[in-house]
Design a protein around this motif. Sequence first.
Motif, mmCIF file in Angstrom:
data_model
loop_
_atom_site.group_PDB
_atom_site.id
_atom_site.type_symbol
_atom_site.label_atom_id
_atom_site.label_comp_id
_atom_site.label_asym_id
_atom_site.label_seq_id
_atom_site.Cartn_x
_atom_site.Cartn_y
_atom_site.Cartn_z
ATOM 1 N N LYS A 23 30.524 45.265 5.307
ATOM 2 C CA LYS A 23 31.294 44.466 5.466
ATOM 3 C C LYS A 23 31.880 44.329 7.202
ATOM 4 O O LYS A 23 31.545 42.673 7.854
ATOM 5 C CB LYS A 23 32.949 44.432 4.730
ATOM 6 N N ILE A 24 31.914 45.575 7.993
ATOM 7 C CA ILE A 24 32.423 44.852 9.282
ATOM 8 C C ILE A 24 30.891 44.863 10.068
ATOM 9 O O ILE A 24 31.374 43.602 10.875
ATOM 10 C CB ILE A 24 33.448 46.441 9.680
ATOM 11 N N ARG A 25 29.768 45.481 9.502
ATOM 12 C CA ARG A 25 28.815 45.458 10.318
ATOM 13 C C ARG A 25 28.616 43.948 9.963
ATOM 14 O O ARG A 25 27.771 42.918 11.129
ATOM 15 C CB ARG A 25 27.436 46.091 9.688
ATOM 16 N N ASP A 26 28.299 43.404 8.931
ATOM 17 C CA ASP A 26 28.506 41.392 8.704
ATOM 18 C C ASP A 26 29.029 41.284 9.544
ATOM 19 O O ASP A 26 28.200 39.831 9.394
ATOM 20 C CB ASP A 26 28.626 41.500 6.541
ATOM 21 N N TYR A 27 30.114 41.106 9.300
ATOM 22 C CA TYR A 27 31.353 40.526 10.312
ATOM 23 C C TYR A 27 30.614 39.929 11.882
ATOM 24 O O TYR A 27 31.275 38.962 12.013
ATOM 25 C CB TYR A 27 32.777 40.889 9.844
ATOM 26 N N ASN A 29 27.708 40.773 12.422
ATOM 27 C CA ASN A 29 26.550 39.765 12.808
ATOM 28 C C ASN A 29 25.266 40.949 13.276
ATOM 29 O O ASN A 29 24.749 40.664 13.962
ATOM 30 C CB ASN A 29 26.566 38.520 13.498
ATOM 31 N N MET A 30 25.548 42.231 13.073
ATOM 32 C CA MET A 30 24.446 43.536 13.518
ATOM 33 C C MET A 30 23.665 44.301 12.517
ATOM 34 O O MET A 30 24.329 43.662 10.548
ATOM 35 C CB MET A 30 26.003 44.440 14.197
ATOM 36 N N SER A 31 22.650 43.780 13.068
ATOM 37 C CA SER A 31 21.391 44.465 11.219
ATOM 38 C C SER A 31 21.301 45.782 11.401
ATOM 39 O O SER A 31 22.495 46.603 12.391
ATOM 40 C CB SER A 31 20.208 44.129 12.453
ATOM 41 N N GLN A 32 20.756 46.136 10.250
ATOM 42 C CA GLN A 32 20.836 48.169 10.218
ATOM 43 C C GLN A 32 20.281 49.148 11.234
ATOM 44 O O GLN A 32 20.828 49.394 11.505
ATOM 45 C CB GLN A 32 20.677 48.558 8.972
ATOM 46 N N GLN A 33 19.496 47.622 11.505
ATOM 47 C CA GLN A 33 18.485 48.499 12.847
ATOM 48 C C GLN A 33 19.318 48.540 14.010
ATOM 49 O O GLN A 33 19.335 49.011 14.751
ATOM 50 C CB GLN A 33 17.479 47.435 12.997
ATOM 51 N N ILE A 41 21.476 56.924 13.999
ATOM 52 C CA ILE A 41 21.543 57.718 12.517
ATOM 53 C C ILE A 41 20.202 55.980 12.606
ATOM 54 O O ILE A 41 20.323 55.306 12.492
ATOM 55 C CB ILE A 41 22.958 56.648 12.182
ATOM 56 N N PRO A 42 19.467 56.932 11.629
ATOM 57 C CA PRO A 42 18.300 56.289 11.030
ATOM 58 C C PRO A 42 18.686 55.352 10.044
ATOM 59 O O PRO A 42 19.692 55.595 9.489
ATOM 60 C CB PRO A 42 17.499 57.409 10.272
ATOM 61 N N ARG A 43 17.490 53.779 10.100
ATOM 62 C CA ARG A 43 18.703 52.858 9.942
ATOM 63 C C ARG A 43 18.813 53.013 7.668
ATOM 64 O O ARG A 43 19.001 52.621 7.268
ATOM 65 C CB ARG A 43 17.204 51.735 10.136
ATOM 66 N N SER A 44 17.372 53.999 7.640
ATOM 67 C CA SER A 44 18.043 54.143 6.189
ATOM 68 C C SER A 44 19.121 54.708 5.761
ATOM 69 O O SER A 44 18.995 55.100 4.412
ATOM 70 C CB SER A 44 16.310 54.779 5.674
ATOM 71 N N ALA A 45 19.146 55.944 6.716
ATOM 72 C CA ALA A 45 20.807 56.404 6.401
ATOM 73 C C ALA A 45 22.117 55.476 6.253
ATOM 74 O O ALA A 45 22.557 55.191 5.419
ATOM 75 C CB ALA A 45 20.760 57.373 7.032
ATOM 76 N N VAL A 46 21.704 54.573 7.366
ATOM 77 C CA VAL A 46 22.674 53.211 7.345
ATOM 78 C C VAL A 46 22.267 52.380 6.351
ATOM 79 O O VAL A 46 23.750 52.785 5.555
ATOM 80 C CB VAL A 46 22.415 52.235 8.512
ATOM 81 N N SER A 47 21.651 52.367 5.569
ATOM 82 C CA SER A 47 21.442 51.811 4.021
ATOM 83 C C SER A 47 21.649 52.519 3.365
ATOM 84 O O SER A 47 22.621 51.789 2.028
ATOM 85 C CB SER A 47 20.086 51.465 3.935
ATOM 86 N N ASP A 48 22.058 53.749 2.817
ATOM 87 C CA ASP A 48 22.054 54.695 2.183
ATOM 88 C C ASP A 48 23.939 54.608 1.978
ATOM 89 O O ASP A 48 24.484 54.653 1.011
ATOM 90 C CB ASP A 48 21.042 55.949 2.443
ATOM 91 N N ILE A 49 24.566 55.129 3.493
ATOM 92 C CA ILE A 49 25.274 55.000 2.941
ATOM 93 C C ILE A 49 26.460 54.090 2.615
ATOM 94 O O ILE A 49 27.528 53.565 2.006
ATOM 95 C CB ILE A 49 25.763 54.905 4.547
ATOM 96 N N GLU A 50 25.666 52.646 3.412
ATOM 97 C CA GLU A 50 26.435 51.071 2.812
ATOM 98 C C GLU A 50 26.322 51.270 1.454
ATOM 99 O O GLU A 50 26.999 50.570 0.847
ATOM 100 C CB GLU A 50 25.659 49.885 3.486
#
Length: 137
Positions: A23-27, A29-33, A41-50
């Motif tokens: 939610k805060i990342r979207d707010y 306007n930051m990409s996972q990359q 933190i690897p992008r795939s890990a950011v996705s898995d965490i979210e």
Amino acid sequence: MTPSPDAHPRDPELARLGARLKKIRDYLNMSQQFVSDNTGIPRSAVSDIERGERRVDSLELKKLARLYRQPVAYFLAEEPEADPGEYVLAGRFRALAGLTDGDQKTVMEFAEYLCARRAAEREEAEADGAPGAGGHP
């Protein structure tokens, strides 16, 4: 009957933490990359965490909180609808009366972000041992 090793019930705490981080990342306007590039933190890990599918270690959470300018405590709060700036605009309803519902929501989200950012700055200053931590306006 024991559950199969492949059956992993979703941990509600991981799901809540992941949802707050997303939610805060979207707010912001930051990409996972972008998050990956700025935290290591690897992008795939950011996705898995979210998605609540991966645990976050304390150092990762601290990096994410710094990037998002939020106190670590906000992400760990047990309340399902934790709101770091819940009382930021208390008593200011007259000023909001002329705004549309959408505008009011945007103002509240921004106020919540500012409040949480200030708390994160105080938390960071205290962690760094800065004199007068938390006392700056």
